[in-house]
Design a protein around this motif. Structure first.
Motif, PDB file in Angstrom:
ATOM      1  N   PHE A   1       1.154   3.154 -11.179  1.00 51.83           N
ATOM      2  CA  PHE A   1       2.494   3.687 -11.458  1.00 51.83           C
ATOM      3  C   PHE A   1       2.390   4.806 -12.491  1.00 51.83           C
ATOM      4  CE2 PHE A   1       5.180  -0.402 -10.536  1.00 51.83           C
ATOM      5  CZ  PHE A   1       4.557  -0.512  -9.301  1.00 51.83           C
ATOM      6  N   THR A   2       3.308   5.760 -12.376  1.00 52.66           N
ATOM      7  CA  THR A   2       3.365   6.860 -13.337  1.00 52.66           C
ATOM      8  C   THR A   2       4.814   7.087 -13.757  1.00 52.66           C
ATOM      9  OG1 THR A   2       1.445   7.937 -12.315  1.00 52.66           O
ATOM     10  CG2 THR A   2       2.820   9.268 -13.781  1.00 52.66           C
ATOM     11  N   ILE A   3       5.045   7.039 -15.059  1.00 57.38           N
ATOM     12  CA  ILE A   3       6.374   7.354 -15.584  1.00 57.38           C
ATOM     13  C   ILE A   3       6.396   8.807 -16.040  1.00 57.38           C
ATOM     14  CG2 ILE A   3       5.824   6.557 -17.936  1.00 57.38           C
ATOM     15  CD1 ILE A   3       8.747   5.590 -18.149  1.00 57.38           C
TER      16      ILE A   3
ATOM     17  N   GLY B   1       0.789  -1.219   0.000  1.00 59.02           N
ATOM     18  CA  GLY B   1       0.000   0.000   0.000  1.00 59.02           C
ATOM     19  C   GLY B   1       0.824   1.272   0.000  1.00 59.02           C
ATOM     20  N   GLY B   2       2.117   1.124   0.219  1.00 57.94           N
ATOM     21  CA  GLY B   2       2.995   2.282   0.265  1.00 57.94           C
ATOM     22  C   GLY B   2       3.422   2.768  -1.111  1.00 57.94           C
ATOM     23  N   SER B   3       4.304   3.765  -1.095  1.00 56.23           N
ATOM     24  CA  SER B   3       4.762   4.394  -2.338  1.00 56.23           C
ATOM     25  C   SER B   3       6.279   4.507  -2.359  1.00 56.23           C
ATOM     26  CB  SER B   3       4.161   5.798  -2.477  1.00 56.23           C
ATOM     27  OG  SER B   3       2.756   5.747  -2.560  1.00 56.23           O
ATOM     28  N   LEU B   4       6.810   4.506  -3.561  1.00 61.37           N
ATOM     29  CA  LEU B   4       8.223   4.775  -3.794  1.00 61.37           C
ATOM     30  C   LEU B   4       8.350   5.537  -5.100  1.00 61.37           C
ATOM     31  CD1 LEU B   4      10.165   1.439  -3.026  1.00 61.37           C
ATOM     32  CD2 LEU B   4      10.358   3.587  -1.768  1.00 61.37           C
TER      33      LEU B   4
ATOM     34  N   MET C   1       5.589   5.049  -7.939  1.00 59.93           N
ATOM     35  CA  MET C   1       4.883   3.794  -7.688  1.00 59.93           C
ATOM     36  C   MET C   1       4.019   3.942  -6.451  1.00 59.93           C
ATOM     37  SD  MET C   1       7.944   1.080  -8.497  1.00 59.93           S
ATOM     38  CE  MET C   1       8.898   1.546  -7.072  1.00 59.93           C
ATOM     39  N   ASN C   2       2.722   3.838  -6.627  1.00 55.12           N
ATOM     40  CA  ASN C   2       1.762   3.944  -5.531  1.00 55.12           C
ATOM     41  C   ASN C   2       1.027   2.621  -5.355  1.00 55.12           C
ATOM     42  OD1 ASN C   2       2.424   6.715  -5.291  1.00 55.12           O
ATOM     43  ND2 ASN C   2       0.840   7.277  -6.773  1.00 55.12           N
TER      44      ASN C   2
END
Length: 119
Positions: A67-69, A15-18, A82-83
């Protein structure tokens, strides 16, 4: 000498993000399709997301919407936000640069950064 250097990997809970970053030493960065790939243990390397020089963006079905690039051509950087991370996102993530010049395919890889999603 072309170099791609990834950073931003690590351990995160489900559930986290990087946010991954890739710094490229490429003379004509804007001409390259920049992509993020990943490889989990025992699996083949797969495309996660790619951003072409024309602004076309593609995502793997498994990360679409999470995800978003993005890319900054002036800084020669590409990012992967990355969420809602899941354990199945655990892999080594690689930055890739591709372009065709004079009918010769240019294809470069970074050294990879580990992303581990675990509680």
């Amino acid at each position: 000498q072309v170099q791609l250097v990834e950073s931003g990997g690590g351990l995160v809970q489900p559930g986290g993000s990087l946010r991954l970053s890739c710094a490229a030493s490429i003379s004509i960065f804007s001409d390259y399709t920049m992509g993020w790939y990943r490889q989990a243990p025992g699996k083949q390397r797969e495309l996660v997301a790619a951003s072409t020089s024309e602004g076309i963006i593609n995502y793997a079905d498994s990360v679409e919407g999470r995800f978003t690039i993005s890319r900054d051509d002036a800084k020669k950087m590409v990012y992967l936000q990355m969420n809602s991370l899941r354990p199945e996102d655990t892999a080594v993530y690689y930055c890739n640069a591709k372009a065709m010049f004079l009918l010769i395919q240019q294809d470069y890889w970074g050294q990879g950064t580990q992303v581990t999603v675990s509680s």
